[in-house]
Design an enzyme around this catalytic site. Sequence first.
Site, PDB file in Angstrom:
ATOM      1  N   LYS A  39       0.896  -1.302  -0.026  1.00 19.29           N
ATOM      2  CA  LYS A  39       0.001   0.075  -0.059  1.00 19.29           C
ATOM      3  C   LYS A  39       0.885   1.334  -0.004  1.00 19.29           C
ATOM      4  CE  LYS A  39      -3.668  -2.491   2.122  1.00 19.29           C
ATOM      5  NZ  LYS A  39      -4.206  -2.917   3.330  1.00 19.29           N
ATOM      6  N   GLN A  81      -5.313  -2.178   9.691  1.00 18.65           N
ATOM      7  CA  GLN A  81      -5.115  -3.305   8.992  1.00 18.65           C
ATOM      8  C   GLN A  81      -5.514  -4.501   9.771  1.00 18.65           C
ATOM      9  OE1 GLN A  81      -3.242  -3.508   5.873  1.00 18.65           O
ATOM     10  NE2 GLN A  81      -4.024  -5.593   6.229  1.00 18.65           N
ATOM     11  N   ASP A 104     -11.741   2.325   3.649  1.00 18.13           N
ATOM     12  CA  ASP A 104     -11.933   0.701   3.574  1.00 18.13           C
ATOM     13  C   ASP A 104     -13.357   0.585   3.254  1.00 18.13           C
ATOM     14  OD1 ASP A 104     -10.064  -1.095   3.424  1.00 18.13           O
ATOM     15  OD2 ASP A 104      -9.565  -1.216   5.595  1.00 18.13           O
TER      16      ASP A 104
END
Length: 278
Positions: A49, A93, A116
């Site tokens: 990322k 995460q 997200d």
Amino acid sequence: MSTIINGKEVAQRVRQTLKEEVAKLEVKPKIAVIMVGNDKASEVYVRNKSKACDEIGIGFEEFLLEENAQREELLNLIQELNLRKDIHGILLQSPIPKHLDIREAFNAIDYRKDVDGFHPINVGKLSIGEDCFVSCTPAGVIKMLEEYNIEVEGKNAVIIGRSNIVGKPLVQCLLNKNATVTVCHSKTKNIEEIAKQADILIAALGKPKFVTANMVKKGAVVIDVGINRNEEGKLVGDVDFENVEPLSSYITPVPGGVGPMTIAMLMSNVVKAAKKLQ
Ligand code: NAP
């Protein structure tokens, strides 16, 4: 003849477009990534990322909490990032250590920075067809279908898997595009028969080679979301690619299919967040 959908190429095009868009923005988009503990796979994902951000011109700040971090520490960090004007997207995460409640943490993220698409407000907005942040993997699947001009309206779409991050948001995405959607899960009976009705078959269950040729209608579009490791440690999807590919009209490979799209759509969500918040 089947067309193999090149997710890597589509993802690269998305990233190039974002790079050009970011260069024109007054404010540099920035994402904060929180990792709790030291999960090896997560480290690789976070590194990927970070690389994608660099390439596009998105700022990236990493926050590492110890394995034994307490609830307050995580929630306070999220709150601090919610308030920071220079941070447009916040990503927690997963997985995080079991003593912490990941749902509580996701819910604590300001939905306007929820790149997200996991916050209940974004999930709700998606289900009523309002503009929102869509979970990155389903968004990537839809983007691939669009890029290959695959008609969705009026088609029978069957999704195998009903997780909150893939299967369920995909239902809404496909409904919003006027597909007739059926969802299968571990308690579904006669999966083979249901799958065989699909014009668009999406496998998102995490079981290597689960979708076999006898489950696929001739000419179906087959999207393989699965990422599994086989006995030799090789990455494989949920579809028996070798035997299903000749039957399909379009099919995604693993690796190089849905996988690269997920990060591209995350980047797209960060840019969108920055534009909205600036
Ligand atoms: P998950 O949370 O484990 O959900 C799996 C879903 O599949 C559940 O709904 C489960 O049903 C269903 N399922 C499991 N076994 C089944 C069976 N034998 N028959 C029918 N349904 C079955 O997984 P996930 O997070 O959605 O991920 C699914 C796969 O996609 C994994 O391989 C994951 O690595 C991969 N993935 C890829 C990306 C990407 O970027 N390409 C992103 C996310 C995930 P129940 O609900 O009844 O338990």
